[in-house]
Write a protein that holds these residues in place. Structure first.
Motif, mmCIF file in Angstrom:
data_model
loop_
_atom_site.group_PDB
_atom_site.id
_atom_site.type_symbol
_atom_site.label_atom_id
_atom_site.label_comp_id
_atom_site.label_asym_id
_atom_site.label_seq_id
_atom_site.Cartn_x
_atom_site.Cartn_y
_atom_site.Cartn_z
ATOM 1 N N GLN A 1 30.368 -8.997 -4.805
ATOM 2 C CA GLN A 1 30.409 -10.213 -3.998
ATOM 3 C C GLN A 1 30.538 -9.923 -2.505
ATOM 4 N N HIS A 2 30.967 -8.712 -2.160
ATOM 5 C CA HIS A 2 31.151 -8.385 -0.739
ATOM 6 C C HIS A 2 32.020 -9.420 -0.045
ATOM 7 N N ASN A 3 32.996 -9.953 -0.784
ATOM 8 C CA ASN A 3 33.934 -10.943 -0.238
ATOM 9 C C ASN A 3 33.223 -12.198 0.247
ATOM 10 N N THR A 4 32.104 -12.530 -0.366
ATOM 11 C CA THR A 4 31.399 -13.766 -0.038
ATOM 12 C C THR A 4 31.241 -14.574 -1.312
ATOM 13 N N ASP A 5 30.765 -15.810 -1.130
ATOM 14 C CA ASP A 5 30.552 -16.688 -2.272
ATOM 15 C C ASP A 5 29.142 -16.570 -2.835
ATOM 16 N N GLU A 6 28.293 -15.787 -2.205
ATOM 17 C CA GLU A 6 26.908 -15.671 -2.636
ATOM 18 C C GLU A 6 26.729 -14.426 -3.504
ATOM 19 N N PRO A 7 25.933 -14.533 -4.570
ATOM 20 C CA PRO A 7 25.678 -13.351 -5.408
ATOM 21 C C PRO A 7 24.773 -12.353 -4.696
ATOM 22 N N THR A 8 24.814 -11.128 -5.124
ATOM 23 C CA THR A 8 23.954 -10.083 -4.573
ATOM 24 C C THR A 8 22.589 -10.150 -5.244
ATOM 25 N N GLU A 9 21.541 -10.281 -4.441
ATOM 26 C CA GLU A 9 20.182 -10.325 -4.982
ATOM 27 C C GLU A 9 19.609 -8.912 -4.977
ATOM 28 N N LEU A 10 19.053 -8.505 -6.124
ATOM 29 C CA LEU A 10 18.546 -7.157 -6.296
ATOM 30 C C LEU A 10 17.048 -7.182 -6.569
ATOM 31 N N GLU A 11 16.343 -6.286 -5.911
ATOM 32 C CA GLU A 11 14.928 -6.068 -6.175
ATOM 33 C C GLU A 11 14.786 -4.854 -7.083
ATOM 34 N N PRO A 12 13.763 -4.822 -7.914
ATOM 35 C CA PRO A 12 13.593 -3.656 -8.790
ATOM 36 C C PRO A 12 13.288 -2.393 -7.989
ATOM 37 N N VAL A 13 13.920 -1.298 -8.392
ATOM 38 C CA VAL A 13 13.639 -0.009 -7.753
ATOM 39 C C VAL A 13 12.486 0.702 -8.450
ATOM 40 N N HIS A 14 12.114 0.206 -9.612
ATOM 41 C CA HIS A 14 10.948 0.755 -10.305
ATOM 42 C C HIS A 14 10.399 -0.323 -11.226
ATOM 43 N N ALA A 15 9.079 -0.338 -11.369
ATOM 44 C CA ALA A 15 8.412 -1.303 -12.252
ATOM 45 C C ALA A 15 7.342 -0.580 -13.059
#
Length: 520
Positions: free
Chosen positions: A299-313
């Protein structure tokens, strides 16, 4: 020189190299060898070499402490494991016990019920079974779902927990046995997921399921792994929640078409998820994405979730209809024999049925192997799988014909067994469905094998037909198909559940029953 005149230490070394049948035969030769074959070290090594290191299940032990077992106990455990495996891998395994569970015993007028799913609770020795039964009332069309937990050690099986849900969308049973939370139930209006634990000492079944947490979520549950709950919706983005707090931690994004947030491609629809050492792998209809989890607080002390992009597809050449994934984890007893041996990344078994342009998928199940990165150390930018362009490779093609409107299913066991429900009942060939009826068949999948070279992978243009179905099977590498059950006329089986550790299969039926078969 006679065998009994050799030093005992040398005899022990010889016994470690022969089969269990040879040890029993030597016991019958003379009193001296009979005494040696009853030594604890003989059966300790037999259990290690012939069962644990071969990856065979050990039924009836519930992962007991090996150091506390006597020589007689070790012999009994070893012999039972080998006997059960011989029966399990025979062409037509014999069930030793059959239990029938009537999930709903009292019907009201105008009601119709069917049990559409069942699950074994992990880590409990196959003792507890979860069942889901959906009931519809003719008047007003009201529908509700009954969630029940059954103790299979009781005779007959006893319901120890029961709860009714309205507007249920899905259920996930925890894949990690150490977690207190046993299952989650997702409901609509609004979309909400409730996490439950199981009280085995509850005074009545109505108080057996204990609510731990409830939180807003997405409508399509995908997986419950420990404290992580995965769900998605039409956007195909997977959201990762912490079930203990209800907090949304991550959003797993998928590539966009023309960078348009409003276009959702079906090829990115998630079918299965695997979690491993700081990574999440999503298996979609035509893609497989690998996500690296951040090492810091999500959360990095925030209310927003962490958005992740794929590192491999990884792109599949053809759409997938059904995909099951299971890891070849170390044997549950291995750590007791070799405590200093560091665990390695497991090989992933994939059981895949590709889609087709017809109203039904192809009549072949493919066993694919996804090998781990042998040089993986956990360093930044390293991938646990798909390293250097490696891709899943076909290990076997399993004929499994389907028939329109006839239920089908497939599951993977913890010790390499693939089990499936199909329509191969007639004598028209292994890939031809019968006119009526169902079959429950299985195959012990071959162990990990080297991946083909990239040039060989490129040569196999069509993975759906990469294996010659008419070629003779390699019985040493992969067993023959086992037919557990076959019904020539009835089509009442709906879904399968498998506890390979105990040699137990549960079959959900369309008439609100669950059939449990033991093969130990």
């Amino acid at each position: 020189m006679y065998l009994e005149t050799l030093p005992v230490e040398l005899i022990f070394q010889i016994f470690a190299l022969v089969s269990v049948e040879d040890i029993i035969s030597l016991r019958c030769t003379c009193q001296a060898l009979s005494a040696v074959t009853r030594d604890r070290s003989v059966w300790y090594n037999a259990l290690l070499y012939h069962v644990v290191e071969q990856g065979l299940p050990v039924p009836g032990t519930n992962r007991a402490c090996v150091s506390e077992l006597s020589a007689a106990n070790l012999e009994q455990v070893t012999m039972r494991a080998l006997h059960s495996r011989r029966n399990w891998t025979s062409p037509t395994p014999n069930s030793t016990t059959i239990s029938e569970i009537a999930t709903l015993r009292n019907y009201e007028d105008g009601e119709s019920s069917r049990t559409f799913a069942s699950y074994f609770v992990p880590g409990r020795g196959g003792r507890f079974l979860i069942s889901l039964t959906r009931t519809e009332r003719a008047a007003g069309g009201q529908r509700y779902t009954t969630l029940q937990c059954w103790d299979l050690h009781a005779a007959p099986p006893a319901c120890i927990a029961s709860q009714v849900f309205y507007e249920m969308l899905g259920l996930q049973v925890n894949s990690e046995e150490e977690c207190d939370i046993v299952l989650t139930v997702t409901s609509r209006m609004p979309f909400k997921t409730s996490a439950y634990t199981l009280d085995l000492s509850a005074a009545s079944p109505q108080s057996g399921f204990i609510l731990v947490q409830a939180f807003e979520s997405l409508p399509t549950p995908l997986k419950l792994a420990g404290s992580q709950f995965f769900a998605t919706d039409d956007s195909n983005r997977v959201r990762v929640y912490d079930v203990t707090s209800g907090q949304l931690n991550y959003v797993l994004r998928v590539p966009l078409l023309l960078n348009d947030e409003t276009i959702f491609l079906e090829e990115h629809r998630c079918l299965a998820i695997y979690v491993i050492q700081g990574f999440i792998i999503t298996f979609c209809q035509q893609w497989t994405h690998v996500y690296a989890l951040p090492t810091a607080d999500p959360q990095h002390n925030t209310d927003e979730p962490t958005e992740l992009e794929p590192v491999h597809a990884h792109h599949w050449a053809y759409r997938i209809d059904t995909l099951k994934v299971a890891a070849r984890d170390p044997h549950p007893l291995r750590a007791q024999f070799r405590p200093m041996l560091a665990p390695a990344l497991p090989v992933l078994d994939l059981l895949v049925r590709f889609d087709s342009w017809f109203p039904w998928p192809v009549n072949i199940l493919h066993h694919l192997i996804l090998s781990p990165n042998p040089s993986f150390t956990g360093a930044e930018h390293e991938l646990p799988y798909f390293a250097d362009g490696a891709a899943p490779h076909v290990a076997a093609a399993l004929p499994s014909p389907l028939r329109l409107f006839t239920p089908s299913d497939a599951v993977l066991g913890a010790h390499g067994t693939a089990l499936w429900l199909d329509a191969q009942t007639g004598g028209g060939g292994p890939s031809q469905a019968g006119d009526r009826g169902q079959r429950i068949a299985g195959r012990v999948l071959r162990r990990a094998m080297p991946a083909p070279a990239p040039s060989e992978q490129a040569a196999a243009r069509d993975p759906r037909h990469a294996v010659d179905l008419h070629a003779p099977a390699d019985a040493a590498a992969e067993g023959e198909t086992m037919v557990f059950l076959c019904s020539e006329n009835s089509e009442e089986w709906g879904r399968l559940a498998l506890c390979e550790e105990e040699g137990r299969i549960a079959v959900s039926c369309v008439d609100a029953r669950v059939l449990v078969y033991d093969y130990t």
